[in-house]
Design an enzyme around this catalytic site. Structure first.
Site, PDB file in Angstrom:
ATOM      1  N   ASP A   7      33.106 -43.906  52.169  1.00 36.21           N
ATOM      2  CA  ASP A   7      33.700 -42.605  51.723  1.00 36.21           C
ATOM      3  C   ASP A   7      33.194 -41.434  52.516  1.00 36.21           C
ATOM      4  O   ASP A   7      32.572 -41.875  53.669  1.00 36.21           O
ATOM      5  CB  ASP A   7      33.278 -42.431  50.206  1.00 36.21           C
ATOM      6  CG  ASP A   7      31.755 -42.009  49.772  1.00 36.21           C
ATOM      7  OD1 ASP A   7      30.888 -42.085  50.877  1.00 36.21           O
ATOM      8  OD2 ASP A   7      31.215 -41.832  49.041  1.00 36.21           O
ATOM      9  N   CYS A  64      28.368 -45.816  51.817  1.00 40.05           N
ATOM     10  CA  CYS A  64      28.709 -44.393  51.016  1.00 40.05           C
ATOM     11  C   CYS A  64      27.157 -43.709  51.186  1.00 40.05           C
ATOM     12  O   CYS A  64      26.585 -43.966  52.187  1.00 40.05           O
ATOM     13  CB  CYS A  64      28.869 -44.715  49.563  1.00 40.05           C
ATOM     14  SG  CYS A  64      27.909 -45.496  48.612  1.00 40.05           S
ATOM     15  N   THR A  66      24.564 -43.208  49.305  1.00 36.24           N
ATOM     16  CA  THR A  66      23.394 -44.028  49.086  1.00 36.24           C
ATOM     17  C   THR A  66      23.583 -45.519  49.229  1.00 36.24           C
ATOM     18  O   THR A  66      22.431 -46.375  49.417  1.00 36.24           O
ATOM     19  CB  THR A  66      22.745 -43.759  47.710  1.00 36.24           C
ATOM     20  OG1 THR A  66      24.070 -44.321  46.747  1.00 36.24           O
ATOM     21  CG2 THR A  66      22.407 -42.321  47.290  1.00 36.24           C
ATOM     22  N   HIS A  97      19.133 -65.731  52.436  1.00 33.73           N
ATOM     23  CA  HIS A  97      19.105 -66.199  51.232  1.00 33.73           C
ATOM     24  C   HIS A  97      19.951 -65.955  50.338  1.00 33.73           C
ATOM     25  O   HIS A  97      20.416 -66.981  49.682  1.00 33.73           O
ATOM     26  CB  HIS A  97      17.731 -65.584  50.628  1.00 33.73           C
ATOM     27  CG  HIS A  97      16.397 -66.059  51.198  1.00 33.73           C
ATOM     28  ND1 HIS A  97      15.304 -65.415  50.636  1.00 33.73           N
ATOM     29  CD2 HIS A  97      16.204 -66.837  51.984  1.00 33.73           C
ATOM     30  CE1 HIS A  97      14.226 -66.262  51.036  1.00 33.73           C
ATOM     31  NE2 HIS A  97      14.653 -66.960  52.323  1.00 33.73           N
ATOM     32  N   HIS A 132      18.740 -72.308  48.447  1.00 35.54           N
ATOM     33  CA  HIS A 132      19.330 -70.936  48.310  1.00 35.54           C
ATOM     34  C   HIS A 132      20.839 -71.288  47.809  1.00 35.54           C
ATOM     35  O   HIS A 132      21.370 -70.568  47.022  1.00 35.54           O
ATOM     36  CB  HIS A 132      19.450 -70.192  49.479  1.00 35.54           C
ATOM     37  CG  HIS A 132      17.872 -69.898  49.833  1.00 35.54           C
ATOM     38  ND1 HIS A 132      17.197 -69.044  48.982  1.00 35.54           N
ATOM     39  CD2 HIS A 132      17.218 -70.137  50.736  1.00 35.54           C
ATOM     40  CE1 HIS A 132      16.019 -68.977  49.491  1.00 35.54           C
ATOM     41  NE2 HIS A 132      15.787 -69.787  50.578  1.00 35.54           N
TER      42      HIS A 132
END
Ligand code: RB5
Length: 148
Positions: A7, A64, A66, A97, A132
């Site tokens: 964004d 974005c 955050t 992982h 994993h």
């Protein structure tokens, strides 16, 4: 193929990452946003996640402000393992992982050079498989259950 999306809050960092991928000679496609106008992060998160989920792109990178909104939307898609990372260790583990097929970054929380190092770590690290893989199989199984 690596698909990229952001964004307005992730635009500058996404553009830097695209340049980095191009410099590495990696095929990539920038699905926007392409200017600084305020947009809705789900539109770009959906575009990138759909491509990876459907298999027409192997990996995606979403940015974005955050990274939180992009990771929420990306992880709605079947087969998507989107990892929001804030440092090189997390970006490395996201592949080693979690075999994350989308890396999510926060454009307003990361310095550009650190973000480049994180992208490089995620690209260059191998998935460790073994125990994993068994854990990822459990995630895929519950995803099937919830869908069915
Ligand atoms: C946009 O202002 C901001 O909410 C967005 O970039 C992101 O941080 C959402 O999680």
């Amino acid at each position: 193929m690596i698909v990229l999306g952001s964004d307005h809050g992730g635009l500058d960092l996404k553009n830097e990452i695209r340049k980095m991928l191009e410099a590495r000679g990696l095929p990539c496609e920038d699905l926007g946003t392409h200017n600084g106008d305020s947009v809705d992060y789900p539109d770009f998160g959906i575009a990138v996640s759909r491509r990876v989920s459907e298999g027409s792109a192997e990996k995606g990178i979403l940015v974005c402000g955050t990274g939180i909104g992009m990771s929420i939307v990306a992880n709605k898609f079947p087969g998507i393992r989107a990892a929001l990372a804030t440092d090189v260790f997390m970006a490395t583990m996201a592949k080693e992982h979690n075999n994350a097929n989308i890396l999510v970054l926060g454009g307003r929380v990361l310095e550009t050079e650190k973000a480049r190092e994180m992208v490089a770590a995620w690209l260059d690290t191998e998935f460790a498989a073994g125990r994993h893989q068994k854990r990822l199989d459990k995630i895929a199984e519950v995803e099937r259950e919830l869908k069915g």
